[in-house]
Design a protein around this motif. Structure first.
Motif, PDB file in Angstrom:
ATOM      1  N   LEU A 197       0.845  -1.191   0.000  1.00  0.00           N
ATOM      2  CA  LEU A 197       0.000   0.000   0.000  1.00  0.00           C
ATOM      3  C   LEU A 197       0.881   1.242   0.000  1.00  0.00           C
ATOM      4  O   LEU A 197       1.886   1.300   0.715  1.00  0.00           O
ATOM      5  CB  LEU A 197      -0.916   0.010   1.217  1.00  0.00           C
ATOM      6  CG  LEU A 197      -1.905  -1.152   1.345  1.00  0.00           C
ATOM      7  CD1 LEU A 197      -2.837  -0.924   2.527  1.00  0.00           C
ATOM      8  CD2 LEU A 197      -2.701  -1.360   0.060  1.00  0.00           C
ATOM      9  N   HIS A 198       0.489   2.215  -0.799  1.00  0.00           N
ATOM     10  CA  HIS A 198       1.258   3.459  -0.923  1.00  0.00           C
ATOM     11  C   HIS A 198       0.420   4.644  -0.461  1.00  0.00           C
ATOM     12  O   HIS A 198      -0.801   4.668  -0.624  1.00  0.00           O
ATOM     13  CB  HIS A 198       1.676   3.679  -2.375  1.00  0.00           C
ATOM     14  CG  HIS A 198       2.683   2.701  -2.871  1.00  0.00           C
ATOM     15  ND1 HIS A 198       4.022   2.773  -2.541  1.00  0.00           N
ATOM     16  CD2 HIS A 198       2.543   1.612  -3.677  1.00  0.00           C
ATOM     17  CE1 HIS A 198       4.679   1.786  -3.128  1.00  0.00           C
ATOM     18  NE2 HIS A 198       3.807   1.060  -3.812  1.00  0.00           N
ATOM     19  N   VAL A 199       1.108   5.647   0.076  1.00  0.00           N
ATOM     20  CA  VAL A 199       0.480   6.901   0.505  1.00  0.00           C
ATOM     21  C   VAL A 199       1.075   8.043  -0.307  1.00  0.00           C
ATOM     22  O   VAL A 199       2.305   8.166  -0.426  1.00  0.00           O
ATOM     23  CB  VAL A 199       0.723   7.166   1.999  1.00  0.00           C
ATOM     24  CG1 VAL A 199       0.104   8.511   2.410  1.00  0.00           C
ATOM     25  CG2 VAL A 199       0.165   6.053   2.845  1.00  0.00           C
ATOM     26  N   GLY A 200       0.210   8.872  -0.867  1.00  0.00           N
ATOM     27  CA  GLY A 200       0.647  10.083  -1.555  1.00  0.00           C
ATOM     28  C   GLY A 200       0.000  11.307  -0.926  1.00  0.00           C
ATOM     29  O   GLY A 200      -1.084  11.222  -0.352  1.00  0.00           O
ATOM     30  N   ARG A 201       0.672  12.448  -1.011  1.00  0.00           N
ATOM     31  CA  ARG A 201       0.103  13.706  -0.526  1.00  0.00           C
ATOM     32  C   ARG A 201      -0.792  14.304  -1.598  1.00  0.00           C
ATOM     33  O   ARG A 201      -0.362  14.507  -2.733  1.00  0.00           O
ATOM     34  CB  ARG A 201       1.207  14.706  -0.183  1.00  0.00           C
ATOM     35  CG  ARG A 201       1.903  14.466   1.128  1.00  0.00           C
ATOM     36  CD  ARG A 201       2.829  15.622   1.491  1.00  0.00           C
ATOM     37  NE  ARG A 201       3.959  15.751   0.584  1.00  0.00           N
ATOM     38  CZ  ARG A 201       4.047  16.629  -0.400  1.00  0.00           C
ATOM     39  NH1 ARG A 201       3.049  17.491  -0.630  1.00  0.00           N
ATOM     40  NH2 ARG A 201       5.112  16.672  -1.176  1.00  0.00           N
ATOM     41  N   LEU A 202      -2.026  14.604  -1.239  1.00  0.00           N
ATOM     42  CA  LEU A 202      -2.937  15.237  -2.186  1.00  0.00           C
ATOM     43  C   LEU A 202      -2.524  16.688  -2.410  1.00  0.00           C
ATOM     44  O   LEU A 202      -2.150  17.402  -1.466  1.00  0.00           O
ATOM     45  CB  LEU A 202      -4.368  15.157  -1.673  1.00  0.00           C
ATOM     46  CG  LEU A 202      -5.001  13.762  -1.799  1.00  0.00           C
ATOM     47  CD1 LEU A 202      -6.212  13.631  -0.897  1.00  0.00           C
ATOM     48  CD2 LEU A 202      -5.371  13.471  -3.252  1.00  0.00           C
ATOM     49  N   LEU A 203      -2.621  17.127  -3.655  1.00  0.00           N
ATOM     50  CA  LEU A 203      -2.185  18.470  -4.038  1.00  0.00           C
ATOM     51  C   LEU A 203      -3.351  19.392  -4.371  1.00  0.00           C
ATOM     52  O   LEU A 203      -3.134  20.565  -4.678  1.00  0.00           O
ATOM     53  CB  LEU A 203      -1.245  18.378  -5.244  1.00  0.00           C
ATOM     54  CG  LEU A 203       0.017  17.531  -5.024  1.00  0.00           C
ATOM     55  CD1 LEU A 203       0.800  17.407  -6.331  1.00  0.00           C
ATOM     56  CD2 LEU A 203       0.887  18.125  -3.925  1.00  0.00           C
ATOM     57  N   VAL A 204      -4.562  18.862  -4.315  1.00  0.00           N
ATOM     58  CA  VAL A 204      -5.758  19.648  -4.621  1.00  0.00           C
ATOM     59  C   VAL A 204      -6.827  19.345  -3.569  1.00  0.00           C
ATOM     60  O   VAL A 204      -6.854  18.250  -2.999  1.00  0.00           O
ATOM     61  CB  VAL A 204      -6.309  19.331  -6.028  1.00  0.00           C
ATOM     62  CG1 VAL A 204      -5.360  19.831  -7.104  1.00  0.00           C
ATOM     63  CG2 VAL A 204      -6.568  17.834  -6.186  1.00  0.00           C
ATOM     64  N   PRO A 205      -7.738  20.290  -3.304  1.00  0.00           N
ATOM     65  CA  PRO A 205      -8.795  20.051  -2.319  1.00  0.00           C
ATOM     66  C   PRO A 205      -9.871  19.129  -2.863  1.00  0.00           C
ATOM     67  O   PRO A 205     -10.056  18.994  -4.072  1.00  0.00           O
ATOM     68  CB  PRO A 205      -9.347  21.458  -2.053  1.00  0.00           C
ATOM     69  CG  PRO A 205      -9.046  22.222  -3.296  1.00  0.00           C
ATOM     70  CD  PRO A 205      -7.753  21.677  -3.823  1.00  0.00           C
ATOM     71  N   TRP A 206     -10.597  18.492  -1.944  1.00  0.00           N
ATOM     72  CA  TRP A 206     -11.687  17.588  -2.310  1.00  0.00           C
ATOM     73  C   TRP A 206     -12.749  17.657  -1.217  1.00  0.00           C
ATOM     74  O   TRP A 206     -12.521  18.225  -0.146  1.00  0.00           O
ATOM     75  CB  TRP A 206     -11.174  16.153  -2.462  1.00  0.00           C
ATOM     76  CG  TRP A 206     -10.408  15.653  -1.270  1.00  0.00           C
ATOM     77  CD1 TRP A 206      -9.094  15.910  -0.972  1.00  0.00           C
ATOM     78  CD2 TRP A 206     -10.902  14.840  -0.202  1.00  0.00           C
ATOM     79  NE1 TRP A 206      -8.740  15.302   0.217  1.00  0.00           N
ATOM     80  CE2 TRP A 206      -9.827  14.636   0.703  1.00  0.00           C
ATOM     81  CE3 TRP A 206     -12.140  14.256   0.068  1.00  0.00           C
ATOM     82  CZ2 TRP A 206      -9.966  13.882   1.876  1.00  0.00           C
ATOM     83  CZ3 TRP A 206     -12.271  13.496   1.231  1.00  0.00           C
ATOM     84  CH2 TRP A 206     -11.187  13.317   2.120  1.00  0.00           C
TER      85      TRP A 206
END
Length: 274
Positions: free
Chosen positions: A130-139
């Protein structure tokens, strides 16, 4: 339901003004640790373009029997943590010299294992990275699908969240997972070290839009794993960020001198927020 955006900009200004620390000129020092848990503020998972899953009591990662990949989104409000960790310990530790974040762990608690090829749950297991990425846009939790990320016709640049620097970064943390259905029912969990990510949110070098989690080989096998979400009544096992801060304390009198502090972390200050 939460619209995500960066917050508490005044904190960053204060921190930059405090890039000094006391240098030992004869006084003694003591090292102590403080532990915090930052609760989840919004979470959902993406599975196809038509349904938002924000009200479910679980998060989902992997590939379902329908052949569609699921990815999970989470965010944490670090504002209260910033207040407590910077100002809340002055009475206990009035002589804090320097503080450093030692570690930050994102923990997810397993609630179910699914496998399109097995009707017997006790024959199911989930093996993947499993990988984690930082979101760069709001949701937005109550809107997000694999296509739409927020109200007003705001879409992901890449369907199901692009992890190539468009919607999110590439992997910033990963965990090898090998969990059976039985182990899941017994309380198995998965943890990721996201210390650098928390520091980037704190010092303002990246926006705090939360995280996306995906399975490396999701599309190779029709297996998926479910984790407890913030919508579950199982509050104890909600997603959480566990943070450990290490403080160096001055314990004996002595003369003080100042020098620049290269660490952009937490420091005792005497200014209370309004």
């Amino acid at each position: 339901m939460v619209a995500l955006e960066t917050s508490h900009p005044f904190v960053f200004v204060l921190m930059w003004k405090l890039l000094t620390y006391f240098v030992d000129t004869g006084q003694g020092f003591e090292v102590v640790e403080r532990d915090y848990e930052i609760p989840i503020s919004a979470d959902t998972f993406l599975h196809g373009p038509l349904v938002d899953w924000g009200m479910n009591d679980y998060l989902e990662i992997g590939q379902r029997a329908d052949g569609i990949e699921s990815r999970s989104l989470l965010t944490f409000d670090i504002g209260q943590f910033m207040l407590e960790s910077q100002w809340g310990q002055e009475d206990r530790y009035p002589n804090i010299n320097q503080s450093t974040i030692l570690r930050t762990s994102l923990s997810l608690s397993c609630t179910n294992i699914e496998n399109a090829g097995s009707t017997d749950p006790f024959e199911r297991n989930f093996q993947d990275t499993l990988h984690v990425g930082r979101l760069l846009v709001p949701w937005e939790e109550d809107v997000a699908t694999s296509v739409v990320r927020a109200n007003g016709g705001q879409f992901w640049e890449v369907e199901n969240v692009g992890t190539d620097g468009t919607d999110a970064t590439a992997s910033v943390a990963s965990a090898s997972v090998d969990i059976t259905y039985a182990a899941c029912q017994e309380g198995a969990s998965v943890s990721f070290d996201i210390t650098d990510t928390l520091l980037s949110w704190i010092n303002g070098s990246s926006p705090n839009y939360g995280l996306v989690i995906w399975a490396e080989d999701a599309m190779l096998t029709r297996k998926w794993i479910k984790f407890v979400s913030s919508g579950s009544h199982d509050v104890v096992n909600h997603p959480v960020l566990a943070v450990t801060i290490q403080d160096t304390l001055v314990t004996t009198p002595g003369e003080y001198s100042f020098q620049n502090n290269i660490f952009v972390n937490f420091h005792k200050i005497n200014i209370r927020p309004s």
